[in-house]
Structures are given as C-alpha cells and as structure tokens.
Design an enzyme around this catalytic site. Structure first.
Site, PDB file in Angstrom:
ATOM      1  N   HIS A  64       0.827  -1.221   0.000  1.00  0.00           N
ATOM      2  CA  HIS A  64       0.000   0.000   0.000  1.00  0.00           C
ATOM      3  C   HIS A  64       0.859   1.268   0.000  1.00  0.00           C
ATOM      4  CE1 HIS A  64      -3.075   2.916   0.910  1.00  0.00           C
ATOM      5  NE2 HIS A  64      -2.575   3.145   2.110  1.00  0.00           N
ATOM      6  N   HIS A  88       3.233   7.360   5.459  1.00  0.00           N
ATOM      7  CA  HIS A  88       1.992   7.990   5.929  1.00  0.00           C
ATOM      8  C   HIS A  88       1.224   7.153   6.956  1.00  0.00           C
ATOM      9  CE1 HIS A  88       0.191   5.376   2.808  1.00  0.00           C
ATOM     10  NE2 HIS A  88      -0.945   5.504   3.485  1.00  0.00           N
ATOM     11  N   GLU A  92       0.367   5.741  12.737  1.00  0.00           N
ATOM     12  CA  GLU A  92      -0.931   5.185  13.109  1.00  0.00           C
ATOM     13  C   GLU A  92      -0.850   3.686  13.407  1.00  0.00           C
ATOM     14  OE1 GLU A  92      -5.399   4.737  11.173  1.00  0.00           O
ATOM     15  OE2 GLU A  92      -3.899   6.024  10.238  1.00  0.00           O
ATOM     16  N   ASP A  93      -0.018   2.965  12.655  1.00  0.00           N
ATOM     17  CA  ASP A  93      -0.021   1.505  12.726  1.00  0.00           C
ATOM     18  C   ASP A  93       1.158   0.896  13.477  1.00  0.00           C
ATOM     19  OD1 ASP A  93      -2.331   1.568  11.265  1.00  0.00           O
ATOM     20  OD2 ASP A  93      -1.376   1.174   9.343  1.00  0.00           O
ATOM     21  N   ASP A 276     -23.748  12.160 -26.556  1.00  0.00           N
ATOM     22  CA  ASP A 276     -22.367  12.656 -26.422  1.00  0.00           C
ATOM     23  C   ASP A 276     -21.660  11.949 -25.265  1.00  0.00           C
ATOM     24  OD1 ASP A 276     -24.148  13.909 -24.719  1.00  0.00           O
ATOM     25  OD2 ASP A 276     -23.002  15.772 -24.603  1.00  0.00           O
TER      26      ASP A 276
END
Length: 747
Positions: A64, A88, A92-93, A276
């Site tokens: 990721h 990033h 957090e992880d 269109d």
C-alpha cells in the site's frame, strides 16, 4: 536500530516497481544525501516497520505505501512528498513517533505524515465527531502545506482500488465519504485524473447495478463509437492542418461512467438518449491557436447555442483552463469538444501538482498564500470551521463548501467572483468583506434593484449598497447558500447580544459558585488561565460564550477546579474547593439500601417528583411533606421552593444506585432554547435528540420578526449525565444562542 533500517535493502516477495528498484540501486552506488537517498531511506524504514503486517487481500502491507508513493511520483511530487507516501501510515499503525520521523527524515516529512495521520488513538463520543476532528486537523495541515491533501488523496485512491476485500458495509461507508469529500477535494485541486477514477470507483460500490448496466452498454456501443470517433478525428485533423495549426494531440475518448450516469439522472434520460458519451480533445501550442481551432470546429460542425464555455478567458477557481463547445455531427448527434494548450492540459490532469507554489523564502513548504485566489475556498473553509462546534453541522457544511463553484459574477470594477450555485447578493456581499455584508442595505444587479433572496446568474454585475446603521436580518439565514455568509450572520447576532450574554454567563457562575467573592474571582489569574485553556482571549469572552451556550457551565467549573489545584498546595485546594466551587449540599442523604424503589428514604410512603424542578438521578434531592395529602414531594436540594419550607417538613432522601429491577426509567425535563430563526432549525435540533434515542414529549416554537426563536421542549431523560450531554450537543450548534432548563417556581 536506525542504522539497521537505513543500511539494509529488504528482500521481499513484493514485486517492486521499476522506478523504486532504480532508486535503490542508485542509493547503493551513491552515499550522498540526494533526493533518491531520502526516498530509499523512507522505503526501507516503512518496510521494516510494516514487516509481518498484511492487508485484507493477503498482500504484504508495504504494498500500500509503495502504491501511494508511486501515485505521488506520477503526479510529479518531490522527494519529500514521495517519502511521506511511504511513511503515511507508520505513526498510526506502529509505535514510531512523529519526533522520530522528524529526526530521521526532516521537519517537512514529519508535517506531511502528521497531517494525514488519523486520530485513531484518541477517544470520541461518536463516529461523526471522530470524522469531523480528522477533517479539521487535515485542513489545518493543508493551510501550512498543500501537499498534505495530495498525499491523502493518493492514499484514498489506492484504498478505493482495493476496496473489494472489505465487507459490503465498509465498502459503502468509505465510498460515500469518498464521493462526498475526497472526489470534490480532488476537483477543487484540479487533479482530474484522481477525481474521475474516485467517482467511478464510488459509483461501482454505491450503485452496483447501475454501474454494471452502464459499463455493459458502453462496451456494446464500442465499435460504433470508435468508428464515429475516427471519422470526427480525421475531419478535424485535416482542417486544422490545412490552416497550419500545430496539433500536439487530437483524440476522442469515452466519458467516465459516473459522468454518463450523472447526465442521465440530471436530464432524466435513458442511456440510448445520451449521444455525447465521447468527448474530443484538441491540444495545440498557444492560446491564439485555441481560438483558431474553435473557429475550425464551428465551421466543420453546427454549434449548439448556449453550449460554449470559455474557461481560458475565465478560468475555473481550481485554475482549469479550456474551451468547451458542443456541436452537431453529420448524423445529428451532439459532439463535445475541448480545446486547450499542453500546459493547460497538464494543469487539468495534475491540478495543484502541476504548479507547486513555493514560499518567497525559498523553502519547499507549499504555503497557501493569502493573495493566491486559487486557495480562496480553503481560506474560507478555515475561517468558519472553528466556529462550527457541532460535528454533524461541520461535516454537512464541509460537503456543501467542497462542491465546485459554478456561478461567476462581476463586481462593478470588473473583478470576477466565483460563488456556489444558488448564491444570492448577500452571499456575494460577505464574499467581498464581512463588514460589507454586515452593513448591507440592498443590491443592484445589472443596474437594477433586486430582492436579496434572488439567486445570481453567470455574468451578473453585482453592486452592494451599504449604510452605516444597517445590520443583518435573521431572514437572510433562510436563503443564503455559502457557509461563510451563514456563519458571519450568526457571529454578528452573537456579538450584538454580547453584553446580555456576558451578564447571563456571570449569572450562571454566580448560581453555581455563590455571589460572595465572584467579582474578585473573575478578575483573578486562575480565571484568566481558564479562559485561555478554553480558547478565549479574555474572561469576558468566556462569559459571553457561557451565556450563549458555546461552552457549558460544567466545563468552566471543571477547568477552574483543575487550575486551582495546580496553583495551590493540596490542603489549601481542598478547603477552597469546598467553599467556592462546590454546590451547596449541607443536607446529608441517607445511606443506600437494596430497596427496589428508585428513591431511598420514602419506602412504603406515597411520594412523587416535584413538578417545579423535576429532579433527575445524579442530582442532590430532598423530600418535602406536602400539606394536601399527596405524600412526599421530591425536589432538587437547590430548588427555590424548598427554601420556603420549614425544617420539620423536610425528609432526607437519595437516589437508589442499587436499583436492580432491570428496567430503564426516564424522567421529564423541560428546556428552552433561544436560536436564530431560520428554516429547519427545529428539525436539526430534533434530529440530534433523535440520534441519541431521546423521546420528545412536547415541542413548541415562538417566533417574532427579526428576533431569535424560542423553542420549548419536554424530554424524557435517564439521568443528570445524559441531560448534560444532550445540552452540550445542542449548545454546539451554530444557530443556538442560549439553552437552559426550565424551572417553574410557581408549582
């Protein structure tokens, strides 16, 4: 530990993209601190930290960050942006801190990572509150460095590409947020390639049947469409070359699926009636050749009136430039043509990434310049976001503010102002300046006086007439469209009642803390500290906010309690708190028992809750022997009616905290809300109560012209804690000026 991360090149089953492999090889051969070195160190660091982590698909988690970094590289991002793409998710992880990120990769990388990191390690009372706080934090970070949102968009795009591995409920929730927030954000920043793909992916999960149907229909018509595209392309190419117009690119392409679906919905047509579905793009070298190419298109095919737009002379707010026209082909079907230069095309595809704006100091922070009108929408968003305390209201306003501006009007001096569709002269006035809106008397549109509620149209010339003594009307809240105008009107009314609100706030504190010594307390250093911690400049600002309900009495008292504890020794604190900051409670309640009655002390006796103060569990109560054979009346201890009762008629009682009957009891409470009178304000208040499962016994509204509305509600509440939460939730609404509990001293 750091040396291991930076020195080892990982061996992984993941197939690394060519650009990253080349970067890793360059790092081995060159030990200098180059851009490639920063990118590779970030990859190595992220790889080690995410080792052993896997996505729902079963792929290594590092896939990721690698994909996100690749998207940022394709957009032309610099080494700092790409490094942030790799990193990033690490805060957090994993257990890595932002301070470590800054130490290893520099301040800029830390700021980008911090800007996109969710607040997952904090506790919030609802998902809406968490979502709102995440967006507030992200937009504040964007104001410092616009690359924050570019990293976030790349992160969201790859997550959408791999969404099939999540359960259907999460797919719909993430897709809805993406369509309402992130796709419009990509559009605001002009990143067309992100916007189109995000919209199609959301379409796939939110309307799967319609998505598959349109996808199949587009595939069915492919042969016919390609033949028509080839014919139109050859016709235009031969005519352009005959006039020696230099063509960089000329091609037809099918519109993205969600765009076709929107057109069908908007025009109430079937797919067979939408002709269109392909658009032609002509890319030339100069602006002058754009207009020459337009003449060629209009000469080859018949133009449709009203379907020509000049975004070169009048660029969109996101800096998109192009000529758009729709013409009729030989078979009678509409043909959409876009004409632009290669530079314009690059901006249309990459948006803000096509022209990173650097600060004058030369640093690579992408500052949102105060004189850069392509960020007007972001500055306005930041201006009002802190004023919207209610999470749901903030999310709703955010969605409204992100949609594309599509009305262009002019000032009398010829300056172009972009406004949201449906905007009025009042919205225009507040876009010019807050004081222009606050002193607006009327408006002339195209030289004629007009109703203030009349929506503006493209090309209108708007002149605002002001008068010193004029002020906003509450009626304006019923027709203004832009959040900035709505918020400025609310702010004016709150400020205009400032003295009244300060007095009300002081009265609330006086009731809680006692009148003795309150004036000196309000002038003291601890009280000033409380104001600052509550984000107010002065004690008067704090009192005003308390008066109109922006902050609760409990919040102020608790902050004051904390400040006093910090500034004085323990022994003194306990003494002072007992005398100054505690509610009077000189009657001692009896000890609890195992009684099944909700009230201890009246077992076997006829009793009822007093209709004047309507006490709630969690509040100090006292029993009063009635003189009309109705038994014992249960009052709040600070009820004004209790003060008149002789001591021999008072009975000590308390709430039974050990009630084991298993049923949830509710108690009636009356409140009165003073709110700005606009359409839907009662509905919004009731919605917040309904969200918390609060039963509403009765609701009433009193209104008078140019005055706030008075809303009376009778609620069923479990206890004091739930009641305070409900008050706080309603008080955060921007339209609410004041809210208080109704006590009937005559009963």
């Amino acid at each position: 530990m750091t040396a291991i991360y930076l020195a080892e090149t990982p061996k992984t089953e993941l197939e690394l993209p060519d650009w990253l492999q080349a970067c890793l090889l360059q790092q081995k051969s060159d030990s200098n601190q180059t851009d490639a070195d920063l990118i590779c160190r970030a990859f190595n660091f992220a790889y080690k930290l995410h080792e052993g982590q896997y996505r729902k698909s079963g792929a290594p988690y590092i896939a990721h960050p690698v994909a996100v970094a690749g998207l940022l590289r394709d957009l032309g991002g610099d080494s700092v942006t790409i490094a942030a793409g790799f990193l990033h998710d690490v805060v957090e992880d994993t257990e890595v801190t932002l301070e470590e990120i800054e130490e290893l990769f520099g301040l800029q990388v830390r700021q980008l990572v911090e800007g996109v990191t969710k607040l997952s390690k904090f506790n919030f009372s609802s998902k809406t509150e968490r979502q709102a706080e995440n967006f507030r934090r992200m937009f504040l970070a964007m104001a410092t460095d616009i690359r924050v949102i570019v990293v976030k968009l790349a992160d969201r795009l790859h997550n959408m590409r791999t969404l099939e591995h999540l359960d259907p409920k999460k797919q719909k929730r993430i897709s809805l947020e993406t369509r309402e927030i992130f796709a419009p954000l990509a559009n605001r920043l002009g990143i067309g390639r992100f916007k189109w793909e995000l919209e199609d992916l959301c379409f796939k999960y939110l309307e799967p049947e319609a998505y598959e149907q349109i996808k199949a229909l587009v595939a069915e018509r492919r042969a016919d469409r390609e033949a028509r595209i080839a014919w139109v392309t050859e016709t235009l190419r031969s005519r352009l070359e005959k006039l020696k117009i230099r063509i960089s690119e000329l091609q037809g392409r099918p519109k993205h699926l969600y765009g076709i679906y929107q057109k069908m919905q908007r025009q109430h047509k079937e797919f067979s009636q939408i002709y269109d579905i392909a658009a032609f793009r002509i890319i030339v070298e100069t602006n002058e050749e754009c207009y020459r190419a337009l003449a060629v298109v209009h000469d080859a095919f018949k133009p449709i009136p009203g379907r020509f737009k000049d975004y070169i002379g009048l660029p969109k707010p996101n800096r998109y430039q192009s000529l758009h026209t729709t013409v009729v082909g030989s078979n009678g079907r509409p043909i959409e043509v876009q004409i632009r230069t290669m530079e314009m095309h690059h901006v249309a595809e990459y948006g803000i990434a096509a022209h990173w704006k650097y600060k004058e100091s030369g640093s690579s922070d992408l500052q949102v310049s105060s004189d850069d009108d392509k960020f007007t929408w972001l500055r306005q968003l930041l201006e009002w976001q802190n004023d919207l305390k209610d999470a749901q209201e903030y999310i709703d306003s955010l969605k409204d503010n992100l949609f594309e501006d599509d009305v262009y009007v002019f000032t009398p001096n010829g300056d172009v102002i972009a406004l949201a569709h449906g905007s009025t002269a009042v919205d225009f006035a507040y876009r010019i300046h807050t004081e222009v809106g606050n002193h607006m008397k009327g408006a002339r549109v195209n030289g004629r006086w007009t109703m203030l509620s009349q929506p503006l149209e493209n090309g209108d010339i708007v002149e605002i007439v002001t008068q010193k003594n004029s002020h906003p009307s509450l009626d304006w809240l019923n027709f203004v469209v832009t959040p900035s105008a709505r918020n400025r009107i609310r702010q004016w009314y709150k400020r205009s009642h400032r003295d009244e609100n300060i007095a009300r706030g002081k009265e609330l504190l006086e009731k809680e803390l006692g009148k003795s010594g309150l004036d000196s307390l309000l002038k003291s250093e601890p009280m000033q500290t409380v104001a600052q911690r509550c984000n107010y400049l002065s004690v008067d600002d704090l009192l005003a906010a308390l008066g109109y309900g922006e902050i609760t009495l409990n919040q102020v008292v608790n902050r004051l309690r904390d400040v006093v504890k910090e500034q004085q020794p323990v022994e003194e604190v306990e003494s002072e708190l007992d005398t100054e900051i505690s509610v009077s409670n000189d009657r001692v309640a009896p000890s609890s028992s195992n009684s099944n009655s909700p009230i201890i002390g009246v077992e076997g006796l006829l009793h009822h809750l007093a209709g004047c103060c309507k006490p709630l569990p969690g509040e100090s109560i006292i029993g009063v022997v009635t003189q009309n054979a109705r038994g014992i009346s249960i009052h709040c201890q600070d009820c004004v009616n209790v003060e008149k009762v002789p001591g021999e008629r008072l009975v000590p009682v308390s709430w039974n905290s050990n009630d084991e009957r298993g049923q949830v009891l509710t108690y009636p409470v009356d409140i009165q809300i003073e709110a700005l009178d606009r359409v839907g304000v009662l509905k919004d208040i009731l919605a917040r109560l309904s969200d918390r499962g609060i039963n509403i016994r009765n609701a009433g509204v009193k209104t008078s012209r140019n005055r706030p509305a008075l809303i009376s509600l009778s609620l069923d509440i479990r206890d004091r804690q739930q009641f305070e939460y409900i008050l706080q939730r309603i008080q955060k609404m921007s339209d609410v000026l004041n809210i208080h509990r109704v006590i009937n001293s005559d009963r």
